[in-house]
Design a protein around this motif. Structure first.
Motif, PDB file in Angstrom:
ATOM      1  N   TYR A  78      15.698 -10.294  15.606  1.00 17.06           N
ATOM      2  CA  TYR A  78      14.659  -9.846  16.050  1.00 17.06           C
ATOM      3  C   TYR A  78      14.250 -10.774  17.072  1.00 17.06           C
ATOM      4  CZ  TYR A  78      10.455  -6.944  16.303  1.00 17.06           C
ATOM      5  OH  TYR A  78       9.522  -5.988  16.610  1.00 17.06           O
TER       6      TYR A  78
ATOM      7  N   GLU B  80      12.073  -2.950  10.481  1.00 19.44           N
ATOM      8  CA  GLU B  80      11.627  -3.994   9.622  1.00 19.44           C
ATOM      9  C   GLU B  80      12.707  -4.425   8.690  1.00 19.44           C
ATOM     10  OE1 GLU B  80       8.444  -5.244   9.416  1.00 19.44           O
ATOM     11  OE2 GLU B  80       8.086  -4.136  11.325  1.00 19.44           O
ATOM     12  N   ALA B  81      13.990  -3.839   8.684  1.00 23.96           N
ATOM     13  CA  ALA B  81      15.050  -4.107   8.115  1.00 23.96           C
ATOM     14  C   ALA B  81      15.914  -5.146   8.868  1.00 23.96           C
ATOM     15  CB  ALA B  81      16.061  -2.789   7.792  1.00 23.96           C
TER      16      ALA B  81
ATOM     17  N   HIS C 237      21.175   2.165  10.563  1.00 24.92           N
ATOM     18  CA  HIS C 237      19.619   2.247   9.727  1.00 24.92           C
ATOM     19  C   HIS C 237      19.713   3.795   9.138  1.00 24.92           C
ATOM     20  CE1 HIS C 237      18.374  -1.204  12.275  1.00 24.92           C
ATOM     21  NE2 HIS C 237      19.064  -0.760  13.155  1.00 24.92           N
TER      22      HIS C 237
ATOM     23  N   TRP D 140       9.444   1.597  11.647  1.00 22.43           N
ATOM     24  CA  TRP D 140       9.647   1.405  10.291  1.00 22.43           C
ATOM     25  C   TRP D 140      11.101   0.897  10.223  1.00 22.43           C
ATOM     26  CZ3 TRP D 140       8.220   6.875   7.943  1.00 22.43           C
ATOM     27  CH2 TRP D 140       7.004   7.160   8.218  1.00 22.43           C
TER      28      TRP D 140
ATOM     29  N   GLN E  82      15.239 -11.501  11.029  1.00 24.50           N
ATOM     30  CA  GLN E  82      14.224 -11.898  11.554  1.00 24.50           C
ATOM     31  C   GLN E  82      14.989 -12.807  12.848  1.00 24.50           C
ATOM     32  OE1 GLN E  82      10.973 -11.705  11.225  1.00 24.50           O
ATOM     33  NE2 GLN E  82      10.346 -12.809  13.057  1.00 24.50           N
TER      34      GLN E  82
ATOM     35  N   VAL F 185      13.252   2.037   3.755  1.00 26.48           N
ATOM     36  CA  VAL F 185      13.807   1.572   4.752  1.00 26.48           C
ATOM     37  C   VAL F 185      15.406   0.725   4.531  1.00 26.48           C
ATOM     38  CG1 VAL F 185      13.646   0.048   6.933  1.00 26.48           C
ATOM     39  CG2 VAL F 185      11.621   1.623   5.987  1.00 26.48           C
TER      40      VAL F 185
ATOM     41  N   THR G  56      17.734  -4.346   3.265  1.00 22.07           N
ATOM     42  CA  THR G  56      16.358  -3.614   2.868  1.00 22.07           C
ATOM     43  C   THR G  56      15.109  -3.861   3.244  1.00 22.07           C
ATOM     44  OG1 THR G  56      17.623  -3.368   0.527  1.00 22.07           O
ATOM     45  CG2 THR G  56      15.193  -2.607   0.718  1.00 22.07           C
ATOM     46  N   GLY G  57      14.555  -2.891   3.840  1.00 23.12           N
ATOM     47  CA  GLY G  57      13.027  -2.919   4.293  1.00 23.12           C
ATOM     48  C   GLY G  57      12.085  -2.646   3.462  1.00 23.12           C
ATOM     49  N   PRO G  58      10.949  -2.540   3.755  1.00 23.37           N
ATOM     50  CA  PRO G  58       9.753  -2.167   2.831  1.00 23.37           C
ATOM     51  C   PRO G  58       9.728  -0.673   2.263  1.00 23.37           C
ATOM     52  CG  PRO G  58       8.926  -2.321   4.916  1.00 23.37           C
ATOM     53  CD  PRO G  58      10.350  -2.847   5.379  1.00 23.37           C
TER      54      PRO G  58
END
Length: 340
Positions: A273, A266-267, A317, A263, A270, A297, A238-240
């Motif tokens: 990424y 962001e899910a 996504h 956007w 890290q 997101v 879950t992203g923002p």
């Protein structure tokens, strides 16, 4: 000239560094209708043999003027990667490349038929119709660094009765090295009703006369338009919760599709990424998003994240509105970064 002020001839495709020579004679130019009086686009002509021009000891090369190629059926433009388009590793990211796709695609349209009063480079006679993307697939072999000069060549083709296709070929403008490619599907909608509308036959005929014949495909057909899996009921990532901003609205009157991609990232975990490069993204656009809309997101791994030793990783996504309506769905493929 649309971008760049050094009137040198466009370089030849596939020859590293070819065409960076200064022109021996002024280029013939093609004036863009509805553009400022000084805006011209260079027409393709052979490069003259001369010493290359560069700045600061060869670190920063001057972009070529935008140019038509292949009997005016394709269009090329060069861009220098700016510092604010790069991450901590000084390399451009996927959103930088996606923005360049939009820019050169729009500039191609403006160079052909002039700047429209609405939409992204709409053709004369479209009468409140605008082009909108339904699918984009972007594949990158390598990302340019801050200060690098990249070259994008683009062209379009018919894609069924109601859709059109635009492709991009991305290379290093200095060496000619292949960086990536993208393909996309577009339809026309009425700007007032926001409903699907057929392109008038007269406009479509004119448009197709400007496309390569036979059509060119930048990616193998079997590797495109692959169906994306259904998004699971319970997302593992879950992203923002994002609030779409007014500054995110593009000339089509809705949120620019590059925002969806930024956007969604962001899910991504890290570790992925930081340690992986985003090699490919396949995006399906489901609905429009407007300023003030709230978007959730979501992400879900399609591969085993625990098996990260040199293995590619894939994620699904989704962007959803509070009522559950899906705005966008995508699949991303990540490969480990090369060890230094």
């Amino acid at each position: 000239m649309i971008r760049g002020q050094n009137p040198r001839a466009p370089h030849e495709r596939g020859v590293p560094g070819a065409g960076r020579a200064a022109a021996a004679a002024p280029l013939r130019t093609r004036r863009c209708r509805a553009a400022p009086p000084t805006t011209t686009v260079a027409v393709e002509r052979p490069a003259a043999a001369s010493a290359p021009t560069c700045e600061v000891g060869g670190v920063l090369h001057t972009p070529h003027p935008s140019s038509f190629l292949n009997n005016n059926t394709s269009f090329a433009e060069e861009f220098r990667i700016r510092g604010n388009e790069c991450g901590a590793d000084q390399h451009a990211n996927i959103t930088t490349i996606a923005n360049l796709l939009q820019e050169v695609g729009g500039n191609h349209g403006v160079a052909l038929w002039g700047r429209a009063d609405s939409g992204f480079a709409s053709m004369p006679g479209m009468d409140h119709l605008i082009f909108v993307a339904t699918r984009i697939q972007l594949r990158m072999e390598a990302y340019p660094k801050w200060g690098d000069l990249v070259r994008l060549e683009t062209y379009f083709a018919e894609d069924g009765r109601l859709a059109t296709r635009r492709d991009w070929h991305i290379t290093d403008a200095i060496t000619g090295a292949y960086l990536g490619a993208a393909t996309s599907t577009w339809v026309t909608i009425n700007m007032d009703t926001r409903k699907l509308s057929k392109l008038p036959d007269s406009v479509r005929s004119r448009w197709l006369s400007l496309a390569p014949s036979p059509p060119r495909a930048v990616l193998p057909p079997e590797a495109t338009k692959r169906k994306l899996p259904d998004f699971p009921a319970d997302a593992a990532l879950t992203g923002p919760l994002v609030s779409a901003r007014r500054s995110d609205v593009d000339p089509n009157g809705h949120i620019n599709n590059v925002c969806y991609l930024s956007w969604a990232l962001e899910a991504v975990p890290q570790k992925v990424y930081e340690k992986y490069n985003l090699m490919e993204v396949e995006m399906d656009f489901k609905a429009e998003c407007h300023a003030g809309d709230t978007v959730q997101v979501l992400g879900h791994p399609l591969t085993d994240l625990s098996n990260g030793n040199g293995c590619a990783q894939q994620f699904l996504h989704a962007l959803r509105k509070p009522d559950g309506g899906e705005v966008w769905r995508a699949r991303t493929t990540w490969v480990p970064k090369a060890k230094k």
